[in-house]
Write a protein that holds these residues in place. Structure first.
Motif, short mmCIF file in Angstrom:
data_model
loop_
_atom_site.label_atom_id
_atom_site.label_comp_id
_atom_site.label_asym_id
_atom_site.label_seq_id
_atom_site.Cartn_x
_atom_site.Cartn_y
_atom_site.Cartn_z
N MET A 292 0.83 -1.20 0.00
CA MET A 292 0.00 0.00 0.00
C MET A 292 0.86 1.25 0.00
O MET A 292 0.66 2.16 -0.81
CB MET A 292 -0.92 0.00 1.22
N PHE A 293 1.85 1.31 0.89
CA PHE A 293 2.70 2.49 0.99
C PHE A 293 3.52 2.71 -0.29
O PHE A 293 3.73 3.84 -0.71
CB PHE A 293 3.64 2.36 2.19
N PHE A 294 3.98 1.62 -0.91
CA PHE A 294 4.78 1.75 -2.13
C PHE A 294 3.97 2.39 -3.25
O PHE A 294 4.41 3.34 -3.89
CB PHE A 294 5.31 0.38 -2.57
N PHE A 295 2.77 1.85 -3.48
CA PHE A 295 1.95 2.39 -4.56
C PHE A 295 1.37 3.76 -4.21
O PHE A 295 1.13 4.58 -5.09
CB PHE A 295 0.82 1.41 -4.91
N TYR A 296 1.18 4.00 -2.91
CA TYR A 296 0.75 5.33 -2.49
C TYR A 296 1.85 6.35 -2.77
O TYR A 296 1.60 7.43 -3.29
CB TYR A 296 0.41 5.31 -1.00
N GLY A 297 3.08 5.98 -2.43
CA GLY A 297 4.20 6.89 -2.65
C GLY A 297 4.46 7.17 -4.12
O GLY A 297 4.61 8.32 -4.53
N THR A 298 4.51 6.11 -4.94
CA THR A 298 4.75 6.31 -6.37
C THR A 298 3.56 7.01 -7.03
O THR A 298 3.74 7.83 -7.93
CB THR A 298 5.00 4.96 -7.07
N GLY A 299 2.37 6.69 -6.55
CA GLY A 299 1.17 7.35 -7.09
C GLY A 299 1.15 8.83 -6.79
O GLY A 299 0.60 9.63 -7.58
N GLN A 300 1.75 9.24 -5.67
CA GLN A 300 1.82 10.66 -5.33
C GLN A 300 2.55 11.45 -6.41
O GLN A 300 2.15 12.55 -6.77
CB GLN A 300 2.56 10.84 -3.99
N LEU A 301 3.64 10.88 -6.92
CA LEU A 301 4.41 11.56 -7.96
C LEU A 301 3.57 11.73 -9.22
O LEU A 301 3.54 12.81 -9.82
CB LEU A 301 5.68 10.76 -8.28
N ILE A 302 2.88 10.67 -9.62
CA ILE A 302 2.04 10.73 -10.81
C ILE A 302 0.90 11.71 -10.61
O ILE A 302 0.63 12.57 -11.46
CB ILE A 302 1.49 9.33 -11.15
N SER A 303 0.22 11.61 -9.47
CA SER A 303 -0.91 12.48 -9.17
C SER A 303 -0.48 13.95 -9.09
O SER A 303 -1.17 14.85 -9.58
CB SER A 303 -1.56 12.05 -7.86
N GLY A 304 0.69 14.18 -8.47
CA GLY A 304 1.18 15.55 -8.32
C GLY A 304 1.44 16.22 -9.65
O GLY A 304 1.04 17.37 -9.86
N PHE A 305 2.07 15.52 -10.57
CA PHE A 305 2.35 16.10 -11.88
C PHE A 305 1.09 16.21 -12.73
O PHE A 305 0.92 17.16 -13.50
CB PHE A 305 3.42 15.28 -12.60
N LEU A 306 0.16 15.25 -12.57
CA LEU A 306 -1.08 15.30 -13.36
C LEU A 306 -1.96 16.48 -12.97
O LEU A 306 -2.56 17.12 -13.83
CB LEU A 306 -1.86 13.99 -13.18
N CYS A 307 -2.03 16.77 -11.64
CA CYS A 307 -2.94 17.82 -11.22
C CYS A 307 -2.42 19.22 -11.54
O CYS A 307 -3.13 20.20 -11.37
CB CYS A 307 -3.29 17.69 -9.74
N ASP A 308 -1.16 19.31 -12.02
CA ASP A 308 -0.68 20.58 -12.56
C ASP A 308 -1.07 20.74 -14.03
O ASP A 308 -0.86 21.79 -14.62
CB ASP A 308 0.85 20.66 -12.44
N LYS A 309 -1.66 19.66 -14.61
CA LYS A 309 -1.97 19.68 -16.03
C LYS A 309 -3.46 19.48 -16.33
O LYS A 309 -3.97 19.98 -17.33
CB LYS A 309 -1.16 18.61 -16.76
N ILE A 310 -4.17 18.72 -15.48
CA ILE A 310 -5.60 18.51 -15.70
C ILE A 310 -6.37 18.89 -14.43
O ILE A 310 -5.78 19.15 -13.39
CB ILE A 310 -5.91 17.05 -16.09
N ARG A 311 -7.69 18.89 -14.52
CA ARG A 311 -8.51 19.34 -13.40
C ARG A 311 -8.36 18.41 -12.19
O ARG A 311 -8.68 17.22 -12.26
CB ARG A 311 -9.97 19.40 -13.83
N PRO A 312 -7.91 18.96 -11.06
CA PRO A 312 -7.70 18.13 -9.86
C PRO A 312 -8.99 17.49 -9.34
O PRO A 312 -8.96 16.40 -8.78
CB PRO A 312 -7.15 19.12 -8.84
N SER A 313 -10.14 18.16 -9.53
CA SER A 313 -11.40 17.64 -9.02
C SER A 313 -11.76 16.31 -9.67
O SER A 313 -12.37 15.43 -9.03
CB SER A 313 -12.53 18.65 -9.24
N LYS A 314 -11.40 16.12 -10.93
CA LYS A 314 -11.68 14.85 -11.61
C LYS A 314 -10.80 13.73 -11.07
O LYS A 314 -11.25 12.59 -10.92
CB LYS A 314 -11.46 15.01 -13.12
N ILE A 315 -9.55 14.06 -10.78
CA ILE A 315 -8.64 13.06 -10.19
C ILE A 315 -9.19 12.57 -8.86
O ILE A 315 -9.14 11.38 -8.54
CB ILE A 315 -7.24 13.66 -10.01
N ILE A 316 -9.73 13.50 -8.08
CA ILE A 316 -10.28 13.16 -6.77
C ILE A 316 -11.44 12.18 -6.89
O ILE A 316 -11.53 11.20 -6.14
CB ILE A 316 -10.71 14.44 -6.02
N LEU A 317 -12.35 12.42 -7.83
CA LEU A 317 -13.51 11.54 -8.00
C LEU A 317 -13.09 10.12 -8.40
O LEU A 317 -13.62 9.13 -7.90
CB LEU A 317 -14.46 12.11 -9.06
#
Length: 424
Positions: A68-93
């Motif tokens: 869980m922690f591994f995929f949470y950590g790596t996912g943070q990097l992907i999510s962080g860069f994505l939300c600078d490019k697409i709507r963060p509210s959609k990522i949350i849903l």
């Protein structure tokens, strides 16, 4: 210069709308992070009972937590860069519906492999919350409301911990540990509905163009984040964040098992005792927010240095009493985790907003939170292995050494960070 009464009324009404919608946005972010914590830490809260039920061993439980922690950590990097490019509210849903599915499926798993896969996917789903939250708040709220939002969201995490550690013993006594995951899935579904319907209503009112602190940076050219990390000294702070993640989640995850094995306290009782941890953490985080402005001159590294130092002193005391007093151990561990939550507030919640001038808030929130869970993933499996092979006192000694490392990282980054925040 006096404004015409009609225009003054319009400005007053607009100001009131922005204020009310700012608080509504903070509430939605608090609800979201509350749900995120419930659907993530429920496994940690159940871990002693799951082991006692002979579903998995201690080492296997550590493997699931590490996944869980591994995929949470790596996912943070992907999510962080994505939300600078697409709507963060959609990522949350997307994250909410995915974590709902994972929490529904985990109780149906019967072996460590399937549980690791499902909980690893849940870790990735959880990564879709924090970077978008920071991005949305930093762009839609003024500096004053952003600071309040960070504090309330941090408190929401502790409130969720209290909720989980109250609900789990009740579920275990009435039925079994599995029911808590189904309840968590329902909460995630309700939150998705509330977020989807409410955020769209306030999104237009709190758009970037209405917020002076956001418009100040919206037209700045975007630059590479790597040289900024080096110039600011934040590259060393990432290691300090890894240390706080190791300490914070290491103590929180394994405290119920530790109390059960060392002091022969039954698993449901140890879960109830663990309520003391988030209660102290709420107090520590609230105090840390106050001291940040009044004592530490809004310098995140200066504050973090002090909290690591306090944690080191407490850890040294813990080495000598960890096998003697259950209550004393619980009090000291609660204070240490409170200090680490304070470091988390400084370096994970507040620090990313310092990078708004280059449009890297989302990326920095992803990077800092990823570092937290690098430490968490190492602690989940590593501490279980050390405890099984060398005993719990060896675990405490290692954690004490890590507190010292946190001090060193803050010390060596302090000068660069001070120049960065005051001359930026």
């Amino acid at each position: 210069m006096l404004l015409p009464s009609g225009r003054a009324d319009l400005l007053s009404e607009a100001s009131t709308n922005i204020k009310s919608n700012s608080y509504l946005l903070i509430f939605l972010c608090v609800l979201l992070y509350f749900t995120s914590y419930i659907t993530r830490i429920n496994f940690n809260a159940c871990i002693a009972e799951i082991i006692n039920s002979s579903v998995i061993t201690k080492t296997e439980a550590g493997t699931i937590g590490t996944a869980m922690f591994f995929f949470y950590g790596t996912g943070q990097l992907i999510s962080g860069f994505l939300c600078d490019k697409i709507r963060p509210s959609k990522i949350i849903l997307i994250g909410l519906f995915l974590t709902m599915a994972c929490n529904s499926l985990l109780p149906l798993c019967t072996d460590v492999v399937s549980m690791s896969i499902i909980w690893g996917i849940n870790g990735f789903a959880q990564a879709m919350f924090w970077p978008p939250i920071v991005k949305i708040m930093s762009m839609a709220l003024s500096e004053e409301y952003y600071s309040k939002g960070c504090l309330f969201v941090s408190i929401a995490a502790h409130a969720a911990t209290v909720f989980v550690y109250l609900a789990v013993p009740a579920c275990i006594n009435m039925l079994n540990w599995k029911i808590i995951f189904f309840i968590s899935a329902v909460i995630a579904f309700i939150t998705a509905i509330v977020w989807g319907t409410s955020f769209s209503k306030i999104g237009k009112t709190l758009s970037v163009k209405h917020v002076p602190t956001a418009t100040k940076y919206e037209n700045k050219p975007k630059v590479s984040i790597t040289p900024i990390l080096i110039i600011s000294g934040a590259i060393l702070l990432l290691f300090a964040i890894i240390v706080q993640g190791f300490l914070k989640d290491g103590y929180t995850t394994w405290m119920p098992v530790y109390l059960t094995e060392v002091f022969s306290i039954n698993s449901s009782s140890t879960i109830m005792l663990n309520l003391f941890l988030p209660a102290v953490s709420i107090a520590c985080t609230t105090l840390a927010s106050f001291l940040y402005k009044k004592v530490f001159a809004q310098n995140e590294v200066r504050a973090s240095f002090m909290y690591f130092f306090i944690a080191l002193v407490l850890s040294i005391v813990l080495v000598f009493i960890c096998n003697i007093s259950a209550i004393g151990t619980l009090i000291i561990v609660s204070l240490i985790t409170g200090c680490m939550h304070s470091v988390n507030l400084m370096l994970v919640s507040l620090l990313p907003a310092r990078f708004s001038f280059c449009g890297k808030v989302g990326a920095m929130s992803g990077i800092t939170n990823a570092c937290t869970y690098i430490g968490s993933s190492i602690s989940s499996f590593g501490l279980a292995y050390i405890a099984e092979n060398s005993g719990w006192q060896s675990v405490i000694i290692i954690l004490t050494g890590l507190a010292l490392m946190g001090i060193i990282f803050c010390l060596f980054s302090y000068k660069k960070w001070k120049l960065f925040i005051y001359k930026k």
